[in-house]
Design a protein around this motif. Structure first.
Motif, PDB file in Angstrom:
ATOM      1  N   ARG A   1       0.810  -1.287   0.010  1.00  0.00           N
ATOM      2  CA  ARG A   1      -0.045  -0.259   0.080  1.00  0.00           C
ATOM      3  C   ARG A   1       1.000   1.291  -0.033  1.00  0.00           C
ATOM      4  NH1 ARG A   1      -4.015   0.293   4.633  1.00  0.00           N
ATOM      5  NH2 ARG A   1      -4.837  -1.657   3.484  1.00  0.00           N
ATOM      6  N   THR A   2       0.465   2.361  -0.836  1.00  0.00           N
ATOM      7  CA  THR A   2       1.392   3.441  -0.839  1.00  0.00           C
ATOM      8  C   THR A   2       0.422   4.394  -1.080  1.00  0.00           C
ATOM      9  OG1 THR A   2       3.221   4.682  -2.014  1.00  0.00           O
ATOM     10  CG2 THR A   2       1.635   3.472  -3.444  1.00  0.00           C
ATOM     11  N   LEU A   3       0.823   5.812  -0.653  1.00  0.00           N
ATOM     12  CA  LEU A   3       0.154   7.166  -0.571  1.00  0.00           C
ATOM     13  C   LEU A   3       0.672   7.916  -1.762  1.00  0.00           C
ATOM     14  CD1 LEU A   3      -2.126   8.848   0.350  1.00  0.00           C
ATOM     15  CD2 LEU A   3      -0.519   9.844   1.856  1.00  0.00           C
ATOM     16  N   LEU A   4      -0.015   8.363  -2.635  1.00  0.00           N
ATOM     17  CA  LEU A   4       0.340   9.194  -3.808  1.00  0.00           C
ATOM     18  C   LEU A   4      -0.195  10.559  -3.170  1.00  0.00           C
ATOM     19  CD1 LEU A   4      -0.534   7.164  -6.833  1.00  0.00           C
ATOM     20  CD2 LEU A   4       1.598   7.419  -5.616  1.00  0.00           C
ATOM     21  N   LYS A   5       0.712  11.615  -2.819  1.00  0.00           N
ATOM     22  CA  LYS A   5       0.354  12.901  -2.411  1.00  0.00           C
ATOM     23  C   LYS A   5      -0.220  13.851  -3.375  1.00  0.00           C
ATOM     24  CE  LYS A   5       3.015  12.184   1.787  1.00  0.00           C
ATOM     25  NZ  LYS A   5       4.091  13.006   2.609  1.00  0.00           N
ATOM     26  N   GLY A   6      -1.155  14.361  -3.250  1.00  0.00           N
ATOM     27  CA  GLY A   6      -1.476  15.717  -4.075  1.00  0.00           C
ATOM     28  C   GLY A   6      -1.541  16.877  -3.386  1.00  0.00           C
ATOM     29  N   ALA A   7      -1.648  18.021  -3.980  1.00  0.00           N
ATOM     30  CA  ALA A   7      -1.646  19.335  -3.287  1.00  0.00           C
ATOM     31  C   ALA A   7      -2.640  19.683  -2.402  1.00  0.00           C
ATOM     32  CB  ALA A   7      -1.988  20.444  -4.942  1.00  0.00           C
ATOM     33  N   PRO A   8      -2.312  20.284  -1.268  1.00  0.00           N
ATOM     34  CA  PRO A   8      -3.296  20.410  -0.191  1.00  0.00           C
ATOM     35  C   PRO A   8      -4.544  20.830  -0.513  1.00  0.00           C
ATOM     36  CG  PRO A   8      -1.260  21.362   0.255  1.00  0.00           C
ATOM     37  CD  PRO A   8      -1.013  21.064  -1.186  1.00  0.00           C
ATOM     38  N   VAL A   9      -5.016  21.531  -1.551  1.00  0.00           N
ATOM     39  CA  VAL A   9      -6.012  22.167  -1.936  1.00  0.00           C
ATOM     40  C   VAL A   9      -6.762  21.211  -2.823  1.00  0.00           C
ATOM     41  CG1 VAL A   9      -5.392  24.584  -2.010  1.00  0.00           C
ATOM     42  CG2 VAL A   9      -5.144  23.404  -4.051  1.00  0.00           C
ATOM     43  N   THR A  10      -6.151  20.254  -3.200  1.00  0.00           N
ATOM     44  CA  THR A  10      -6.734  19.025  -4.191  1.00  0.00           C
ATOM     45  C   THR A  10      -7.863  18.122  -3.413  1.00  0.00           C
ATOM     46  OG1 THR A  10      -4.804  19.423  -5.729  1.00  0.00           O
ATOM     47  CG2 THR A  10      -6.425  17.329  -6.043  1.00  0.00           C
ATOM     48  N   THR A  11      -8.936  18.041  -3.847  1.00  0.00           N
ATOM     49  CA  THR A  11      -9.986  16.724  -3.369  1.00  0.00           C
ATOM     50  C   THR A  11     -10.141  15.744  -4.519  1.00  0.00           C
ATOM     51  OG1 THR A  11     -10.777  18.465  -1.895  1.00  0.00           O
ATOM     52  CG2 THR A  11     -11.989  16.275  -2.337  1.00  0.00           C
ATOM     53  N   PRO A  12      -9.341  14.720  -4.359  1.00  0.00           N
ATOM     54  CA  PRO A  12      -9.466  13.744  -5.512  1.00  0.00           C
ATOM     55  C   PRO A  12     -10.839  13.014  -5.670  1.00  0.00           C
ATOM     56  CG  PRO A  12      -8.021  12.822  -3.851  1.00  0.00           C
ATOM     57  CD  PRO A  12      -8.372  14.285  -3.293  1.00  0.00           C
ATOM     58  N   THR A  13     -11.266  12.758  -6.752  1.00  0.00           N
ATOM     59  CA  THR A  13     -12.655  12.126  -7.136  1.00  0.00           C
ATOM     60  C   THR A  13     -12.560  10.562  -7.146  1.00  0.00           C
ATOM     61  OG1 THR A  13     -12.669  12.475  -9.410  1.00  0.00           O
ATOM     62  CG2 THR A  13     -13.237  14.377  -7.715  1.00  0.00           C
ATOM     63  N   VAL A  14     -13.599  10.050  -7.496  1.00  0.00           N
ATOM     64  CA  VAL A  14     -13.615   8.577  -7.931  1.00  0.00           C
ATOM     65  C   VAL A  14     -12.939   8.527  -9.175  1.00  0.00           C
ATOM     66  CG1 VAL A  14     -15.208   6.575  -8.267  1.00  0.00           C
ATOM     67  CG2 VAL A  14     -15.558   8.129  -6.276  1.00  0.00           C
ATOM     68  N   GLN A  15     -13.733   9.465 -10.261  1.00  0.00           N
ATOM     69  CA  GLN A  15     -13.181   9.522 -11.415  1.00  0.00           C
ATOM     70  C   GLN A  15     -11.609   9.706 -11.573  1.00  0.00           C
ATOM     71  OE1 GLN A  15     -15.414  11.453 -10.260  1.00  0.00           O
ATOM     72  NE2 GLN A  15     -17.495  10.557 -11.352  1.00  0.00           N
ATOM     73  N   ASP A  16     -10.887  10.260 -10.764  1.00  0.00           N
ATOM     74  CA  ASP A  16      -9.516  10.480 -10.543  1.00  0.00           C
ATOM     75  C   ASP A  16      -8.764   9.158 -10.039  1.00  0.00           C
ATOM     76  OD1 ASP A  16      -9.390  13.214 -11.135  1.00  0.00           O
ATOM     77  OD2 ASP A  16      -9.704  13.878  -8.964  1.00  0.00           O
ATOM     78  N   ALA A  17      -9.661   8.451  -9.344  1.00  0.00           N
ATOM     79  CA  ALA A  17      -9.159   7.224  -8.958  1.00  0.00           C
ATOM     80  C   ALA A  17      -9.253   6.155 -10.276  1.00  0.00           C
ATOM     81  CB  ALA A  17      -9.913   6.503  -7.706  1.00  0.00           C
ATOM     82  N   HIS A  18     -10.190   6.261 -10.914  1.00  0.00           N
ATOM     83  CA  HIS A  18     -10.385   5.420 -11.932  1.00  0.00           C
ATOM     84  C   HIS A  18      -9.210   5.574 -13.034  1.00  0.00           C
ATOM     85  CE1 HIS A  18     -14.058   3.348 -11.093  1.00  0.00           C
ATOM     86  NE2 HIS A  18     -14.700   4.518 -10.756  1.00  0.00           N
TER      87      HIS A  18
END
Length: 86
Positions: free
Chosen positions: A5-22
């Motif tokens: 398991r790993t974490l891919l970090k995004g910008a603090p203002v970014t809220t990822p979506t399910v579409q981003d996950a796909h």
């Protein structure tokens, strides 16, 4: 079967979506090779990034970690183009 398991970090203002996950799921599969031993990838949005869980075949936990690291390094550029860091 080994799980990494790993974490891919995004910008603090970014809220990822399910579409981003796909999209990330498909991107990782596009960079995986048979030698990586990847059987399954699960991506889920988390605050400020994405959690990627890899299920791999292999001789040891160390080998699974090495194959996951190599896959993420191959995909580093496209991952960064989507605002995430490895």
């Amino acid at each position: 079967m080994h799980i990494v398991r790993t974490l891919l970090k995004g910008a603090p203002v970014t809220t990822p979506t399910v579409q981003d996950a796909h999209l990330l799921h498909d991107l990782l599969w596009a960079h995986a090779t048979p030698g990586d031993g990847v059987q399954h990838i699960v991506i889920r949005p988390v605050p400020h990034g994405m959690e990627a869980t890899f299920f791999l075949t292999g001789a040891s936990d160390e080998a699974a970690l090495a194959h996951t690291r190599e896959l993420l390094l191959r995909a580093r550029g496209p991952i960064a183009a989507h605002g995430l860091t490895v």
